[in-house]
Design an enzyme around this catalytic site. Structure first.
Site, PDB file in Angstrom:
ATOM      1  N   THR A 162      54.071  35.638  43.983  1.00 38.27           N
ATOM      2  CA  THR A 162      52.641  35.362  43.957  1.00 38.27           C
ATOM      3  C   THR A 162      52.428  34.029  43.251  1.00 38.27           C
ATOM      4  O   THR A 162      53.240  33.639  42.405  1.00 38.27           O
ATOM      5  CB  THR A 162      51.888  36.445  43.182  1.00 38.27           C
ATOM      6  OG1 THR A 162      52.423  36.480  41.857  1.00 38.27           O
ATOM      7  CG2 THR A 162      52.040  37.801  43.828  1.00 38.27           C
ATOM      8  N   GLU A 179      51.047  40.175  48.513  1.00 38.09           N
ATOM      9  CA  GLU A 179      51.506  41.566  48.414  1.00 38.09           C
ATOM     10  C   GLU A 179      51.307  42.338  49.714  1.00 38.09           C
ATOM     11  O   GLU A 179      51.776  43.460  49.854  1.00 38.09           O
ATOM     12  CB  GLU A 179      50.724  42.291  47.301  1.00 38.09           C
ATOM     13  CG  GLU A 179      51.035  41.839  45.890  1.00 38.09           C
ATOM     14  CD  GLU A 179      50.208  40.646  45.440  1.00 38.09           C
ATOM     15  OE1 GLU A 179      49.728  39.873  46.304  1.00 38.09           O
ATOM     16  OE2 GLU A 179      50.047  40.468  44.224  1.00 38.09           O
ATOM     17  N   LYS A 202      28.905  37.423  34.685  1.00 33.16           N
ATOM     18  CA  LYS A 202      28.017  38.473  34.188  1.00 33.16           C
ATOM     19  C   LYS A 202      26.910  37.822  33.378  1.00 33.16           C
ATOM     20  O   LYS A 202      27.100  37.441  32.238  1.00 33.16           O
ATOM     21  CB  LYS A 202      28.805  39.483  33.358  1.00 33.16           C
ATOM     22  CG  LYS A 202      29.741  40.279  34.227  1.00 33.16           C
ATOM     23  CD  LYS A 202      30.952  40.786  33.487  1.00 33.16           C
ATOM     24  CE  LYS A 202      32.062  41.109  34.452  1.00 33.16           C
ATOM     25  NZ  LYS A 202      33.300  40.362  34.243  1.00 33.16           N
ATOM     26  N   TRP A 247      24.975  40.563  37.951  1.00 30.97           N
ATOM     27  CA  TRP A 247      26.270  39.984  38.310  1.00 30.97           C
ATOM     28  C   TRP A 247      26.031  38.907  39.336  1.00 30.97           C
ATOM     29  O   TRP A 247      25.359  39.130  40.341  1.00 30.97           O
ATOM     30  CB  TRP A 247      27.180  41.058  38.913  1.00 30.97           C
ATOM     31  CG  TRP A 247      27.742  41.989  37.886  1.00 30.97           C
ATOM     32  CD1 TRP A 247      27.132  42.388  36.735  1.00 30.97           C
ATOM     33  CD2 TRP A 247      29.021  42.615  37.904  1.00 30.97           C
ATOM     34  NE1 TRP A 247      27.947  43.236  36.039  1.00 30.97           N
ATOM     35  CE2 TRP A 247      29.118  43.401  36.740  1.00 30.97           C
ATOM     36  CE3 TRP A 247      30.098  42.607  38.798  1.00 30.97           C
ATOM     37  CZ2 TRP A 247      30.250  44.146  36.437  1.00 30.97           C
ATOM     38  CZ3 TRP A 247      31.218  43.355  38.495  1.00 30.97           C
ATOM     39  CH2 TRP A 247      31.290  44.109  37.324  1.00 30.97           C
TER      40      TRP A 247
END
Ligand code: AMP
Length: 556
Positions: free
Chosen positions: A191, A334, A450, A455
């Site tokens: 990754t 993944e 936030k 949000w």
């Protein structure tokens, strides 16, 4: 009932054998700067056999790892096919990682032999001293004496080989082992996560095979396509392109190191590209380039865009100005990597608002990939297009653990384990799923801003800002705010020569977004910093802000 179908293992060698014989006439075309060089798939098959014979002689056995340090070119494709087919494991190294990370991943994977492009041999020689497990280096192309001496210098290097000389005289056929377990490893990628050590993902023959066939179906790749693979072969399994090309009989156009907009436009025009794949920044740069440098891209019907959210403004501009459909897709290293592909339902009127809502979404789950949304209290959120949760996935080409060699630190081990939840992979991506399985991501869990009780999606803000005609790129991160806890900071790249200011952009945005979403803090930058695979690097922007390096203008 015992009498069902034959247990033929799904192996990369089957894709290799199929693609290079049934579609022997298809080609891999490598850009050279001025023009291109070509190999037919028949020749690719022969060279893959020769490479495998040579690697055996150099001692590659069992599932030992063969690394690559290469651009996208014919020799990289040959290695992609040959190494897994002989039963060994291909590890494509990300050439853009920081040197200590490259050393970490090559050591962690235990790479024995590394194949290196001549144009990358010099930087690689600097790493080699720190890779005591690497015994042989194979160089693709010619190098000067100084570089050769640097590669030969470390004591652990037994020999440095020249690709052509090494393959010369080897048999052009190979008896590919058929007794391999389809669930054994065929290749691996790490990754490119920006925190902690990169984590290894080992793909199996079976997962790669099933992923290639499904990706071809989901993306609509077909026989005779000319696929421009801008996504590096070291990024997320090259999105399955090397193997799907074998499966459908499509030619591959490989850009080598020529990844700027001008050569990409030339490649599409001259090589009659029909379909391509890359991250949004690549196609965004191409779009800007085309504004002042017209090219005939009429052969190209679509470009798949993934790795980061595709800005809707860019998608529309490609469609309206160039007749090219941008296919938005989402996935992860993944996941081999494809999880969703955004093809609007046939019942939707092309070009309508509804059409664009579908097209701009991350896409519909592809067959084989199951998804669920998990809320903060571990409850499962419904697929109603509104309820938000972290997406978890499972399926035959989704990893069930990270590759561990037993030498990981406790912190790394804990972090690796924390990504799995009752057999599902936690994606770290937050969003909604609609009844018809369309995923809309609002953010990475760690990038959501936030602000007070609300949000704010940094991606929504970026898309809204990038819809301004004088904005080339925009990246939004949350920064600490005394009153609201966190507020968005917009870093914007303005189109060269444009008189527009960020204050103008903010005013323009004010009519389009609720007030509480509108950033007060703005910075003009020359370029959005990018990660090793070309995504916006928000970590760098946060750091620049924290260290006072950004010239921030505050409004409102
Ligand atoms: P990588 O393993 O480097 O491909 O990174 C995977 C991550 O990239 C995902 O978990 C997402 O956060 C992000 N990503 C990939 N595709 C998209 C997309 N189409 N829209 C938004 N984020 C994406």
């Amino acid at each position: 009932m015992d009498s069902t179908m034959q247990h033929t293992p799904l192996l990369i060698s089957s894709l290799l054998r199929f693609g290079t014989t049934v579609f022997a006439e298809q080609k891999v075309i490598t850009w050279t700067g001025e023009g291109s060089r070509e190999l037919t798939y028949a020749e690719v098959g022969q060279r893959a056999a020769q490479l495998s014979h040579a690697l055996r002689k150099l001692g590659i056995d069992g599932d030992q790892r063969v690394g690559t340090f290469m651009w996208n070119n014919a020799e990289h494709l040959i290695t992609y096919l040959a190494v897994p087919s002989m039963g060994a494991v291909l590890h494509a190294l990300n050439i853009r990682l920081f040197p200590p990370q490259i050393v970490y991943v090559a050591t962690h994977a235990d790479d024995r032999i590394v194949i290196v492009d001549n144009t990358l041999a010099k930087p690689f020689s600097g790493l080699l001293a720190h890779l005591p497990g690497v015994q042989h280096v194979i160089v693709n192309g010619s190098i000067d004496d100084e570089t050769r001496a640097a590669l030969e210098a470390p004591e652990h290097v037994v020999a440095v080989h020249d690709w052509d000389a090494l393959l010369e005289g080897e048999p052009t056929a190979y008896d590919w082992p058929e007794d391999l377990d389809e669930n054994s490893a065929s290749s691996m990628c790490y990754t490119s996560g920006t925190t902690g050590n990169p984590k290894g993902v080992a793909y199996s023959h079976r997962s790669n095979y099933l992923h290639a066939v499904t990706a071809a179906l989901a993306l609509g790749a077909k026989q005779g396509d000319r696929l421009l693979v801008v996504v590096p072969l070291f990024h997320a399994n090259a999105w399955g392109f090397p193997y799907l090309a074998m499966a459908v009989g499509a030619s591959l156009i490989m850009p080598d190191r020529f990844l700027q907009a001008a050569p990409l436009a030339a490649m599409i025009e001259r090589e009659k590209v029909t379909f391509g794949a890359g991250v949004p920044t690549i196609w965004n740069d191409l779009l800007s380039y085309l504004e002042t440098n017209p090219a005939d891209l009429s052969t190209c019907r679509g470009l798949v865009v993934g790795g980061a959210a595709a800005p809707p403004a860019m998608m529309k501009a490609f469609q309206e100005e160039h007749g090219i459909t941008i296919i938005h897709a989402w996935g992860m290293t993944e996941m081999s990597p494809i999880g969703t592909v955004a093809i609007p339902p046939t019942t939707v009127e092309p070009g309508s608002d509804e059409y664009w809502r579908y097209a701009a979404a991350q896409g519909r789950l592809v067959v084989g990939v199951e998804g669920r949304l998990v809320g903060p209290d571990d409850s499962i959120a419904p697929w109603d297009g509104e309820s938000v949760g972290e997406l978890e996935v499972r399926g035959p080409w989704i990893t069930r653990s990270y590759y561990a060699n037993g030498r990981e630190s406790d912190v790394d081990r804990m972090e690796m384990e924390s990504k799995f939840h009752d057999g599902w992979l936690r994606t770290g991506d937050v969003g909604t799923l609609s009844e018809d399985a369309f995923l809309v991501l609002t953010d990475r869990a760690k990038d959501v801003i936030k602000s007070g009780g609300e949000w704010i999606s940094s991606v929504d803000l970026e898309n809204a800002i990038m819809a301004h005609p004088d904005v080339r790129e925009a990246s939004v991160v949350g920064v600490p705010d005394d009153r609201w806890g966190e507020r968005p900071l917009a870093s914007v790249v303005l189109r060269a020569g444009s008189p527009t200011t960020v204050e103008d952009v903010r005013e323009w945005l004010a009519g389009r977004l609720p007030k509480w979403m509108l950033p007060e803090r703005w910075a003009v930058i020359d370029e959005v910093p990018k990660t090793s695979v070309g995504k916006f690097d928000k970590k760098v922007l946060r750091k620049r802000y924290a260290e006072g390096e950004l010239e921030v203008q505050t409004f409102g």
